[in-house]
Design an enzyme around this catalytic site. Structure first.
Site, PDB file in Angstrom:
ATOM      1  N   ASN A 186      83.806  26.668 -21.513  1.00 63.91           N
ATOM      2  CA  ASN A 186      82.676  26.768 -22.455  1.00 63.91           C
ATOM      3  C   ASN A 186      83.095  27.357 -23.798  1.00 63.91           C
ATOM      4  OD1 ASN A 186      83.058  29.241 -21.202  1.00 63.91           O
ATOM      5  ND2 ASN A 186      80.894  29.782 -21.174  1.00 63.91           N
ATOM      6  N   HIS A 236      78.885  27.454 -11.169  1.00 62.60           N
ATOM      7  CA  HIS A 236      78.093  28.630 -11.557  1.00 62.60           C
ATOM      8  C   HIS A 236      76.696  28.340 -11.027  1.00 62.60           C
ATOM      9  CE1 HIS A 236      76.283  31.280 -14.918  1.00 62.60           C
ATOM     10  NE2 HIS A 236      75.252  30.669 -14.395  1.00 62.60           N
ATOM     11  N   HIS A 262      81.640  33.655  -9.218  1.00 61.27           N
ATOM     12  CA  HIS A 262      80.957  34.955  -9.304  1.00 61.27           C
ATOM     13  C   HIS A 262      79.730  35.080  -8.387  1.00 61.27           C
ATOM     14  CE1 HIS A 262      78.651  32.476 -12.034  1.00 61.27           C
ATOM     15  NE2 HIS A 262      79.447  32.669 -13.066  1.00 61.27           N
ATOM     16  N   ASP A 301      85.608  37.278 -14.321  1.00 65.16           N
ATOM     17  CA  ASP A 301      84.595  36.772 -15.259  1.00 65.16           C
ATOM     18  C   ASP A 301      84.647  37.555 -16.573  1.00 65.16           C
ATOM     19  OD1 ASP A 301      82.609  35.225 -16.368  1.00 65.16           O
ATOM     20  OD2 ASP A 301      80.993  36.007 -15.123  1.00 65.16           O
ATOM     21  N   GLY A 306      77.414  38.970 -20.212  1.00 60.59           N
ATOM     22  CA  GLY A 306      78.857  39.029 -19.976  1.00 60.59           C
ATOM     23  C   GLY A 306      79.506  40.335 -20.368  1.00 60.59           C
TER      24      GLY A 306
END
Lengths: 421, 323
Positions: free
Chosen positions: A93, A178, A231, A303, A322
């Site tokens: 991304n 995800h 995650h 992550d 994040g």
């Protein structure tokens, strides 16, 4: 030549736990044995330290190309080296999205020049990660991707997931998802529960994740393809993965250090506690630790998600999701899992080495002719993490100022020392 | 008071003593609202920044009027005209305001936690005038003052809060405040707006999804507005809400005969409350508005005036002088 002497070699692949020396010759391991000597070789004294296969991080964001204000391949890999990682898988991304071979090549080439550690790109599953048409997956594989994912969001529909899995099955690539249900996610900013109600922050129910994990496991059953859950943060998701493993499906999963350390009770109006998936309930956190211990969970992945200061220094609900994670991952594993007796040291090493390697269909071991990638760490070194000292361009971590027991001491990539404490 | 306040961010972290002190301090200001000359010199020379990042009428006017009646000047920021529209961050906006040297800042913001975020970064007192779905402490304080006046005391009542609790900052501030005084709270509304976990917010909080059961024996009924602007989920048809949860005269009869009805406003007549109830003898709605001025004057005086807790009350001097 580099001779690593007097260390305790921990190799989950061979179940080795012994005082051994390791001799590296160029980019390969040359020899492993007791009391090795190599005239003329540089000697690294690893007395009192653990010598492990090089750590692999299955999940990070290096922000290059396109978001270099937050991180670059150079700064991100320097941070990874400080965390003991010898290889990191960067999510697609970026801007532009890594959905074609030319973007993949630019990442690989930049990493060859500026990377402190190995960079293994992950390609987008769909063009632009928009959830419509498939990305140029085969061409990206030729350019060096190790997996595909639309990370940051789920592969949009079950139908698309079926196509991606079918296609990647032929190519021998794992599909990383995800997992979240957008309609349940609904603009949430933290895990739904008593704490989100108290803070008045829009909650995301745990089922937002597990519903999507359930969908993906069903498609894995349909296609027989390799599925990896990114995650993972809830008990419900873990149960789907357990049932998939019971059915002998090729389904794996990872957990982040912050999800096995913190819970939603830690969340306050501080965007360093905002990440996606959000910090889970205490019972979910405890279930993840049990899964790490019993083998249901395959890897610990950071992550690492850098965001420059101005973007995070805003109201909680307006901040991006994040946190950074390379430099605290091993120390959190030691402090939160190994020292309290929840996980044997060998198992922790497995979660950073052979575990993630298997997800990617690779091997990871300390043996002659293997790549000379090693992570050397102390289980006892006392230190305090200072985000301000990080080579990363970003400081968005809730672990700034936290005291740890156990630290990476040296990171050896392709026979050279990429980091030394 | 046990501890001097440096900010007013919410009622959750206020002690019972601090709350009682603020209510006591508001009392003379309450009488002062009936005085023909409604201006004190107490905060003359002081400036209060009124920073409303979310639209508001009553709270903004109430704070502005409270400051004026204490003799303070105000500088106003409104969301519609602010530099936020030009992409400026909250922190840059409030630092700019702070550079004009106000003595305190009143903040209304759509993001929960925004006043706390600002308080951690500025040197001046911050007053929360409502943040997202978190808290609205001055509303809970004025509600408490109204209950104390009308019912003679604040302690130990059975209070029902009716409506969209999930999205209500007024409900949260009231729950935290009232439970410190031994009040038993029943939260009632459609299940999707009144999750069970709310019972863990404070002691003596009970959730009910049946309006008749929730009103039985209530000493006070607080009716909340349905906050359509904060609801992300599929909504409920108004007719369904009215049939299930509107406070009608018939339903009010299930509460105690002397039950007090409160509403933080703005009222949507015919939706959450029947006009006959809103305008009836049990309603305290307009007193709430007047009491809001008294509470906000007390808070501005305390936080910005910097007077010692035992200093003579400014409004008392005026009231005595005119006697």
């Amino acid at each position: 030549m580099l001779l690593i002497k007097n260390g305790r070699v921990l190799d989950p692949a061979a179940k080795t736990d012994a005082a051994l020396d390791v001799l590296l010759d160029g980019e390969r391991i040359s020899k492993i044995g007791a009391n090795l000597s190599a005239p003329g070789a540089e000697v690294f004294d690893a007395k009192g330290l653990i010598v492990a296969p090089g750590f692999i991080d299955l999940h990070c964001h290096l922000r290059e190309p396109g978001q270099e204000m937050s991180e670059t391949i150079e700064t991100g890999t320097q941070s990874a080296a400080r965390g003991g990682f010898t290889a990191v898988c960067c999510m697609p991304n970026t801007q532009p999205v890594n959905d074609n071979a030319s973007v993949t090549r630019s990442i690989v080439e930049r990493a060859a020049v500026a990377g402190a550690v190995r960079v293994w790109p992950i390609g987008a599953a769909s063009l632009g990660s928009r959830g419509e048409a498939l990305a140029e997956i085969s061409a990206m594989k030729g350019a060096g991707i190790v997996a595909v994912s639309d990370d940051g969001k789920p592969v949009a529909t079950a139908r698309l997931m079926r196509q991606v899995m079918d296609y990647c099955n032929t190519l021998g690539l794992p599909v990383i998802d995800h997992c979240e249900d957008p309609s349940l996610f609904a603009g949430g900013v933290m895990r739904e529960g008593p704490q989100s109600l108290r803070l008045g922050l829009q909650g995301i129910p745990a089922q937002s994740e597990s519903i999507c994990v359930g969908r993906d496991v069903e498609i894995a059953l349909l296609t027989g393809a390799r599925l990896h859950i990114a995650h993972m943060s809830t008990f419900g998701s873990l149960e789907y993965v357990r049932s998939a493993k019971k059915m002998k499906l090729r389904v794996t999963c990872e957990v982040t250090p912050h999800h096995f350390t913190l819970t939603d009770e830690d969340v306050r109006y501080d965007s360093r506690y905002k990440m996606n998936p959000p910090l889970a309930s205490r019972s979910d956190r405890d279930a993840l630790i049990a899964g790490l211990a019993d083998g249901s969970i395959d890897a610990i992945a950071t992550d690492h998600a850098p965001h420059h200061a101005a973007s995070k220094d805003v109201e909680f609900d307006r901040a991006p999701f994040g946190i950074t994670g390379f430099e605290t991952a091993l120390a959190l594993g030691l402090s939160e899992l190994v020292h309290p007796g929840k996980l044997p040291l060998m198992r922790l090493v497995e979660l950073f080495t052979t575990g993630p390697a298997r997800v990617l269909g690779m091997e990871r071991k300390i043996a002659a002719d293997e790549p000379a990638d090693l992570t050397i760490f102390s289980t006892d070194r006392e230190w305090t993490y200072r985000a301000a000292d990080s080579p990363s361009k970003s400081r968005n971590t809730p672990f700034d100022g936290r005291a740890f027991r156990g630290a990476p001491m040296a990171t050896v990539v392709a026979g050279r020392i990429a980091f030394r404490r | 008071m046990s501890q001097r306040l440096s900010h007013l961010l919410g009622t959750e972290n206020l002690s019972r003593e601090q709350i009682a002190f603020i209510l006591d301090q508001a009392k003379p200001f309450q009488e002062f609202q009936r005085h023909p000359l409604k201006k004190l010199a107490t905060l003359r020379g002081k400036t209060v920044a009124i920073a409303f990042f979310e639209s508001s009428t009553r709270t903004r006017i109430s704070f502005t009027t409270a400051a004026a009646r204490l003799g303070a000047d105000t500088m106003a920021l409104q969301a519609e005209t602010s530099s936020l529209k030009k992409g400026e961050s909250l922190i840059d906006t409030v630092r700019t305001l702070e550079a004009m040297r106000p003595d305190g800042i009143v903040i209304r913001h759509a993001s929960s936690g925004a006043p706390e975020f600002v308080a951690q970064r500025l040197e001046i007192p911050v007053l929360n005038a409502g943040d997202g779905t978190h808290e609205h402490p001055t509303q809970a304080l004025l509600d408490a003052l109204t209950i104390r006046d009308r019912k003679g005391k604040l302690e130990d009542w059975n209070i029902t809060i009716l409506g969209d609790i999930l999205h209500s900052r007024v409900a949260r501030s009231n729950i935290h405040l009232l439970t410190k005084f031994g009040v038993k709270i029943t939260l009632c509304g459609p299940a999707m707006w009144v999750p069970r976990e709310l019972e863990r917010l404070a002691p003596n909080v009970r959730v009910s999804h049946r309006v008749e059961e929730s009103l039985d024996g209530a000493d006070v009924v607080m009716v909340l507005r349905v906050q359509t602007e904060r609801i992300h989920e599929p909504s409920l048809a108004p007719d369904e809400y009215i049939a299930g949860y509107q406070l009608s005269p018939a339903r009010l009869r299930l509460a105690r005969p002397d039950a007090l009805v409160l509403h933080p406003g703005p009222i949507v007549r015919g939706l959450e409350i029947d006009s006959a109830v809103a305008d009836g003898p049990q309603s305290g709605v307009l007193e709430q508005v007047t009491n809001g001025l008294a509470i906000r004057m007390a808070l501005l005086y305390h936080l910005i005036g910097g007077a010692a807790a035992d200093a003579p009350h400014p409004a008392k001097d005026r009231l005595n002088a005119s006697d």
